[in-house]
Scaffold this motif. Structure first.
Motif, PDB file in Angstrom:
ATOM      1  N   UNK A  44      23.074  29.824  23.370  1.00 57.38           N
ATOM      2  CA  UNK A  44      24.222  30.725  23.234  1.00 57.38           C
ATOM      3  C   UNK A  44      23.698  32.133  23.003  1.00 57.38           C
ATOM      4  N   UNK A  45      24.141  33.051  23.861  1.00 55.45           N
ATOM      5  CA  UNK A  45      23.750  34.460  23.768  1.00 55.45           C
ATOM      6  C   UNK A  45      24.977  35.258  23.342  1.00 55.45           C
ATOM      7  N   UNK A  46      24.976  35.715  22.093  1.00 51.04           N
ATOM      8  CA  UNK A  46      26.077  36.532  21.583  1.00 51.04           C
ATOM      9  C   UNK A  46      25.832  37.979  21.963  1.00 51.04           C
ATOM     10  N   UNK A  47      26.610  38.478  22.914  1.00 50.78           N
ATOM     11  CA  UNK A  47      26.388  39.809  23.478  1.00 50.78           C
ATOM     12  C   UNK A  47      27.407  40.791  22.907  1.00 50.78           C
ATOM     13  N   UNK A  48      26.943  41.610  21.964  1.00 43.96           N
ATOM     14  CA  UNK A  48      27.794  42.638  21.372  1.00 43.96           C
ATOM     15  C   UNK A  48      27.480  44.016  21.959  1.00 43.96           C
ATOM     16  N   UNK A  49      26.655  44.045  22.997  1.00 44.25           N
ATOM     17  CA  UNK A  49      26.188  45.308  23.569  1.00 44.25           C
ATOM     18  C   UNK A  49      26.840  45.630  24.916  1.00 44.25           C
ATOM     19  N   UNK A  70      26.945  32.651  27.580  1.00 38.77           N
ATOM     20  CA  UNK A  70      27.102  34.009  27.045  1.00 38.77           C
ATOM     21  C   UNK A  70      28.456  34.122  26.354  1.00 38.77           C
ATOM     22  N   UNK A  71      28.476  34.790  25.194  1.00 39.06           N
ATOM     23  CA  UNK A  71      29.723  34.968  24.442  1.00 39.06           C
ATOM     24  C   UNK A  71      29.889  36.432  24.072  1.00 39.06           C
ATOM     25  N   UNK A 123      20.132  30.096  19.352  1.00 35.82           N
ATOM     26  CA  UNK A 123      21.138  31.145  19.203  1.00 35.82           C
ATOM     27  C   UNK A 123      20.450  32.505  19.274  1.00 35.82           C
ATOM     28  N   UNK A 124      20.941  33.384  20.144  1.00 37.68           N
ATOM     29  CA  UNK A 124      20.413  34.741  20.268  1.00 37.68           C
ATOM     30  C   UNK A 124      21.539  35.722  19.969  1.00 37.68           C
ATOM     31  N   UNK A 125      21.282  36.660  19.066  1.00 40.31           N
ATOM     32  CA  UNK A 125      22.310  37.611  18.624  1.00 40.31           C
ATOM     33  C   UNK A 125      21.885  39.026  19.002  1.00 40.31           C
TER      34      UNK A 125
END
Length: 338
Positions: free
Chosen positions: A96-101, A127-128, A163-165
């Motif tokens: 899961x890649x949490x993409x806040x960018x 991707x989330x 998990x990648x943030x």
């Protein structure tokens, strides 16, 4: 009067009640090792830089390619294919890649040929991003609390172990403050242990002196964040080779340092038709890529030191920002104030 027998029984019960509510679990050291033997040896996720079961921090200055590299690592694990010249021992699995960018359109641009001929990711790559106009449910006191709980729900729903943030600043406002950073890292460590996760967190560097080698002090909120992570590596910019980046190992617990100042890994960033990525170039001494300091640089640095001092910063804090000693800061202030 209470008998001695009754007193002992009550005391025993009281101790048992207290133990059941204790924060600690105590066992002989050999018992801990015997239990650890039953669990598998952690495998490499990104060479010796990131192992299974680790909370790892990847940090760099703005626009050096943190997100590019993180997506490349996620793609590597989800497809079961090594990348960047580093080993992948773990099996192919969901990430899961949490993409806040990036927005979805920006993400599409990076992984297509001018919005055509799109790269096909493995379905293990999840991707989330934050849903627009999301409202905080009444049971949560803040957005951060809702966000943190939502991350835990994602992990459970998709049964992931990776998990990648991208990136840490979105999870908590003010990660430069020790209390905020500590709270965040405790949550991530708890999440890691509870669900046996491997977590990669992206973070940024504040203003740094590019004439000095990268160090743990270059991580924003460095002391608290670095103390609570298992491992860390950073991306640096080459000032002597145009377009070159290098990766340096900053912290490790299960291996000896392999990619320190004398053996950083060098890369160029290329777009292979429809996939933006780090391309492995070789190994080098970090000193060959640092900026050469000029008199103009010294003057600019000293002006910045004077400004920070006028804003109330301590000599120690200023020294940490510029990778110089407290005594050097004191001498600069003395020279300019005399």
């Amino acid at each position: 009067m209470q008998s001695i027998k009754t007193f002992k029984e009550n005391l025993k019960q009281d101790l048992e009640n207290r133990t059941s509510n204790s924060l600690f679990q105590v066992k002989p050291a050999n018992d801990w090792i015997d239990e650890a033997k039953k669990r598998p040896i952690p495998k490499m996720l990104f060479g010796e830089l990131w192992f299974e079961g680790e909370l790892n921090i990847l940090f760099a200055d703005t626009n050096l390619g943190k997100s590019i590299l993180a997506v490349q690592i996620a793609n590597s694990i989800s497809a079961g294919i090594p990348t960047c010249g580093l080993a992948l021992e773990a099996q192919q699995q969901p990430v899961i890649y949490l993409d806040f960018e990036l927005s979805d359109k920006q993400f599409e641009c990076r992984y297509s040929d001018k919005y055509d001929n799109h790269f096909t990711f493995n379905n293990n790559f999840l991707r989330a991003e934050i849903q627009p106009n999301s409202k905080i449910p009444k049971e949560y006191d803040s957005f951060e609390e809702f966000l943190i709980k939502s991350i835990e729900i994602l992990v459970i729903q998709h049964s992931v172990k990776i998990l990648i943030i991208d990136n840490i600043s979105y999870l908590k406002n003010g990660t430069e403050k020790a209390t905020e950073a500590t709270t965040l890292m405790i949550f991530l460590n708890d999440l890691k242990k509870k669900y046996h996760l491997s977590i990669l967190v992206l973070a940024h560097t504040p203003k740094r002196d590019y004439t000095k080698p990268l160090s743990k002090n270059d991580l924003s909120g460095s002391k608290s964040l670095m103390n609570f992570c298992d491992s860390s590596f950073a991306i640096g910019q080459s000032f002597n080779s145009s377009g070159v980046r290098y990766i340096k190992q900053i912290k490790q617990r299960v291996v000896e340092e392999l990619y320190g100042i004398e053996n950083v890994i060098t890369y160029s960033i290329i777009k292979n038709v429809n996939f933006l990525k780090f391309r492995f170039e070789g190994y080098d001494n970090e000193l060959n890529h640092l900026k050469q300091q000029t008199q103009v640089d010294f003057n600019t640095r000293n002006d910045d030191i004077l400004k920070l001092k006028s804003e109330g910063k301590s000599n120690v804090a200023i020294g940490q920002l510029f990778n110089i000693s407290e005594g050097a800061v004191r001498n600069i202030l003395k020279k300019y104030n005399s």
